[in-house]
Scaffold this motif. Sequence first.
Motif, PDB file in Angstrom:
ATOM      1  N   ARG A 227       8.200   4.095   1.891  1.00 22.10           N
ATOM      2  CA  ARG A 227       7.905   5.380   1.267  1.00 22.10           C
ATOM      3  C   ARG A 227       6.759   6.055   2.020  1.00 22.10           C
ATOM      4  NH1 ARG A 227       6.609   4.405  -4.846  1.00 22.10           N
ATOM      5  NH2 ARG A 227       7.463   6.499  -5.150  1.00 22.10           N
ATOM      6  N   GLN A 231       4.434  10.108  -1.315  1.00 23.82           N
ATOM      7  CA  GLN A 231       5.213   9.563  -2.430  1.00 23.82           C
ATOM      8  C   GLN A 231       4.424   8.483  -3.166  1.00 23.82           C
ATOM      9  OE1 GLN A 231       8.602   8.410  -0.002  1.00 23.82           O
ATOM     10  NE2 GLN A 231       9.865  10.047  -0.856  1.00 23.82           N
ATOM     11  N   SER A 235       3.026   8.567  -7.168  1.00 21.37           N
ATOM     12  CA  SER A 235       3.435   7.566  -8.160  1.00 21.37           C
ATOM     13  C   SER A 235       2.254   6.773  -8.711  1.00 21.37           C
ATOM     14  CB  SER A 235       4.449   6.604  -7.544  1.00 21.37           C
ATOM     15  OG  SER A 235       3.858   5.829  -6.516  1.00 21.37           O
TER      16      SER A 235
END
Length: 327
Positions: A227, A231, A235
């Motif tokens: 990722r 990202q 998160s």
Amino acid sequence: MMALGFAFNNRSVPTVVPFSGFNAVEDAMALRQAMKGFGTDEQTIIDILTKRSYDQRQQISKSYATEIERDLLRDLKSELSGNFKKVIIGLMTHPVEYLCEQLHNALTGILRCNKMALVEILCTRDYKEIKQINDTYEILYKRPLIEHVCSVTSGDFRRFMTLIATAVRNQPMQVCPERAREQAEALYAAGEAKWGTDEAVFNKILAHESYGQLKLVFEEYKKISGRTIKQALQSELSGSLLDATLAVVQNIENPKTFYANQLYKAIDGLGTDDATLIRIIVSRCEIDLGNIKQEYERLYGKTLESDVKGDTSGDYMKTLVALIGGP
């Protein structure tokens, strides 16, 4: 002091450049005529001050004082008003002092601290620029910037912004591919690889490492995690801390994208965030506003000029459009 502007691996395209055939005395005389007597010729003020570089505006100001024996800045403040006045006075203010004023406004808001303004100014500058801002801020306001930031922020956001404002970021030449792998692994272990998030690890790496080093860290992170670092941050983090860390990432990956996004947010929706709109256009017009407006059109399928025209009016709108338009 020197003008600020960081562009990572990117040729900067300003929209305001030194005026060819410049004559400070002629400009000073024209400005006095525009403000003399009943009423003000706003268009002359716009035509002159938006098409001269900061250094040229200062020469005009000196000629205004010697030839006319008046203070140009005082006359402008007396004759102008509203957002039009804010743009023009911003253009007459030294770039470093202007950013300090914007920081002070953000930190002393009547209702709350403008955290995004802090992020925009502090998270997009390198250590030399932050040091200039720190030194100038304390001279202007008799108070260390770091102490002021600490007094009005809290939690992980305060810890991150304190590190940023302390100008602890390593110098550009300090790049180590081997350490980048270790740091990427540390970020992964502090976030995706565990339950909960160790924000301190993110704070330390993102606030301390040079932009060149972080670029390597982000590349290694994607190899480890699959990722992107963006990202991962989205998160693992939230709120103002997320905004601040994403600003660092975006500034490394593509500075013009960050500013284009901020301008769009300032214009989009109900009402206009005039403070952000003015601050970015004034502070970037002699650095990379040409890049930013191109990115704006690429991202949103319309020009920055057209959106500004649709969302502002009068002399304020004319001044912004003149600054965006380029030489």
